[in-house]
Scaffold this active site. Sequence first.
Site, PDB file in Angstrom:
ATOM      1  N   LYS A  13      -7.470 -11.162  -6.066  1.00  0.00           N
ATOM      2  CA  LYS A  13      -8.619 -11.361  -5.184  1.00  0.00           C
ATOM      3  C   LYS A  13      -9.730 -10.382  -5.542  1.00  0.00           C
ATOM      4  CE  LYS A  13      -8.391 -10.173  -0.803  1.00  0.00           C
ATOM      5  NZ  LYS A  13      -8.058 -10.157   0.643  1.00  0.00           N
ATOM      6  N   LYS A  68     -13.275  -5.376  -2.621  1.00  0.00           N
ATOM      7  CA  LYS A  68     -14.483  -4.599  -2.346  1.00  0.00           C
ATOM      8  C   LYS A  68     -14.332  -3.140  -2.741  1.00  0.00           C
ATOM      9  CE  LYS A  68     -13.509  -3.853   2.608  1.00  0.00           C
ATOM     10  NZ  LYS A  68     -14.100  -3.959   3.946  1.00  0.00           N
ATOM     11  N   LYS A 101       0.815  -1.216   0.000  1.00  0.00           N
ATOM     12  CA  LYS A 101       0.000   0.000   0.000  1.00  0.00           C
ATOM     13  C   LYS A 101       0.848   1.265   0.000  1.00  0.00           C
ATOM     14  CE  LYS A 101      -4.013  -2.110   2.221  1.00  0.00           C
ATOM     15  NZ  LYS A 101      -4.936  -2.074   3.383  1.00  0.00           N
TER      16      LYS A 101
END
Length: 327
Positions: free
Chosen positions: A192, A195, A110
């Site tokens: 993955k 969301k 990140k």
Amino acid sequence: MSVVFSGIKPSGELTLGNYLGAMAQFLTYQEEEAYFCIVNQHAITVPQEAAELRQQTRRLAALYLASGLDPEKVTIFIQSEVPAHAQLAWIMTTLSQMGELERMTQYKEKAGGLNESIPAGLLTYPPFMAADILLYQADVVPVGDDQQQHLELTRTLAQRFNYRFGETFKLPVAAVAKETTRVMSLQDPLKKMSKSAEDSGTILLLDSPAVITKKIKRAVTDSENKLSYDPESKPGVSNLMAIYASISGLSYAEIEQKYADIPGYGQFKLDLAELVVGLLEPIQRRYGEIMAGDELDDMLTIGAQRASRVANKNLHQAEYAMGLSRR
């Protein structure tokens, strides 16, 4: 009876992957002493709009209930409503070493493109997560593969505290989701299902039946047109089969046999869409009832009170062991 703790960040829309990989697993712990948290303080490690964060927090709490969690059996609460989380987080941060935090895989991923604008919260997220878990003396923590490194740090910090100040914290163990519950993107099955990705590769829990069907029909497969589970050479088809297996309870061999005489992937995709719609429709219906009613706030208030009683007791024990008390 084991003590179980887990939490989900209220950032972005929850996906089918979140449900199969986490929330469905939560349901198996309802006979334990279980704490399920909306970890809204973790969400602010990156900038958030206040109104959106508030709404997402409520939506996640409603989805906890709609998915089948019973507030009479488990404790559901919002992290920021139990101040002991932040208080123990500071203690865990003081016990952490910079090298440990900088080696965290998620931090490196990140922070990689942020240059000098790296929020300090990204670095100190792991000791905060450790505090969440240790605050309830959790025995078991349901986590995905991407969180196991954080749980190992939690165990390290608990051991370090116990060594320096006396036996205070349990050492939690991970309960890793089954392989079949690892849901990948429908458009890029090597990643993955995220969301934060509102595209055709992500099935959101609140997607309509028509949208779900459309996304599954457009899911990446291959040109072989033969249904078989082989994640390395057939990642797209294998991802769809994993979703099918998770919902239906069938093994991969049984799924392969069921469609052995049906050419192509069309019928399989239609059947998978029907399974997913059938799984999510009652959750969506219950979610609508909860958001329109008054039970959500009452449940969260009771949950915060119940969690605070346990959290405050364990926090005070840790503070006393460290000398953070007058007597």
